[in-house]
Scaffold this motif. Sequence first.
Motif, PDB file in Angstrom:
ATOM      1  N   ARG A 117       4.281 -15.090   3.458  1.00 26.73           N
ATOM      2  CA  ARG A 117       4.459 -13.651   3.239  1.00 26.73           C
ATOM      3  C   ARG A 117       5.279 -13.404   1.983  1.00 26.73           C
ATOM      4  N   GLN A 124       1.949 -10.579  -5.797  1.00 22.78           N
ATOM      5  CA  GLN A 124       1.288  -9.284  -5.897  1.00 22.78           C
ATOM      6  C   GLN A 124       2.255  -8.126  -6.144  1.00 22.78           C
ATOM      7  N   LYS A 126       3.701  -6.527  -3.995  1.00 23.29           N
ATOM      8  CA  LYS A 126       3.394  -5.532  -2.981  1.00 23.29           C
ATOM      9  C   LYS A 126       3.777  -6.052  -1.605  1.00 23.29           C
ATOM     10  N   ILE A 128       2.513  -5.225   2.328  1.00 26.30           N
ATOM     11  CA  ILE A 128       1.547  -4.506   3.152  1.00 26.30           C
ATOM     12  C   ILE A 128       1.922  -4.697   4.611  1.00 26.30           C
ATOM     13  N   ASP A 131      -0.933  -0.090   7.870  1.00 30.46           N
ATOM     14  CA  ASP A 131      -1.565   0.865   6.949  1.00 30.46           C
ATOM     15  C   ASP A 131      -0.663   1.246   5.786  1.00 30.46           C
ATOM     16  N   THR A 133       1.514   0.425   2.320  1.00 30.86           N
ATOM     17  CA  THR A 133       1.597  -0.467   1.167  1.00 30.86           C
ATOM     18  C   THR A 133       2.731  -0.018   0.261  1.00 30.86           C
ATOM     19  N   ASP A 135       4.218  -0.541  -3.333  1.00 32.54           N
ATOM     20  CA  ASP A 135       3.777  -1.038  -4.632  1.00 32.54           C
ATOM     21  C   ASP A 135       4.936  -0.963  -5.612  1.00 32.54           C
ATOM     22  N   VAL A 141       5.065   4.383  -1.901  1.00 34.21           N
ATOM     23  CA  VAL A 141       4.699   3.902  -0.579  1.00 34.21           C
ATOM     24  C   VAL A 141       3.465   4.694  -0.159  1.00 34.21           C
ATOM     25  N   ARG A 142       2.373   3.990   0.102  1.00 27.74           N
ATOM     26  CA  ARG A 142       1.113   4.642   0.447  1.00 27.74           C
ATOM     27  C   ARG A 142       0.778   4.379   1.910  1.00 27.74           C
ATOM     28  N   LYS A 143       0.372   5.422   2.607  1.00 26.97           N
ATOM     29  CA  LYS A 143      -0.083   5.283   3.983  1.00 26.97           C
ATOM     30  C   LYS A 143      -1.281   6.192   4.199  1.00 26.97           C
TER      31      LYS A 143
END
Length: 224
Positions: A117, A124, A126, A128, A131, A133, A135, A141-143
């Motif tokens: 991990r 990357q 990132k 994850i 759901d 991420t 970045d 922070v994307r969901k």
Amino acid sequence: MATILVVEDDKHTRLLTCARLKPYYTVTEAENGEEALKLLDQMHIDLIIADIQMPVMNGYDMVKEMRESGIQIPVIMLTAMHTFDDKRTGFASGTDDYMIKPIDYEELLWRIKALLRRANIVSQRKIIIGDITLDSAAYTVRKEGTITELAKKEFDLLFKLLSYPGMIFTKSQLLDEIWGYDTNSDETTIKTHINRLRNKFADCTEFEIITIRGLGYKAEIYEK
């Protein structure tokens, strides 16, 4: 599925370790460090589990040669040696983790998962989690299509905690690593940023930032 290379001269130990890992990973094997280095030129390896005392080339020399060649594949050393000097030599050679024989294979699986991990996070940039991420290139922070933008220090703090789930960080550690050793900020700054993160992710079910009274903070990840 990640590919793990088991480097061990004792056939019984090698076969047992491979058998324990095969339900979870693609596994290949080598009898010594020299053979392992040749395999690295022939195929993709995600993580190496290696004994130290082996003929032809031992584990220390194998890892040292890897690091000098720029190969940063995570390595877990399995060894019967357990003195402080042995461990120091192992980490100095570039080893990422260290386990003493006889091996607790359940613990080994935990350590493999954690190292893979972290290696993925480094490569990357990132994280994850379900759901979600994180970045680090965009400090977002994307969901599920929704993007939450964070201030740099907020993002760095969250990224640090989620990179090492379950690990407790003291307030002074977080100040030094994120704000810098020469910062004029104090521990109140950490508390303020933690509260902001909690407010922004109050509805999040994937992770939680937990206060460890008298010590600091840790993040817990809840896998669905």
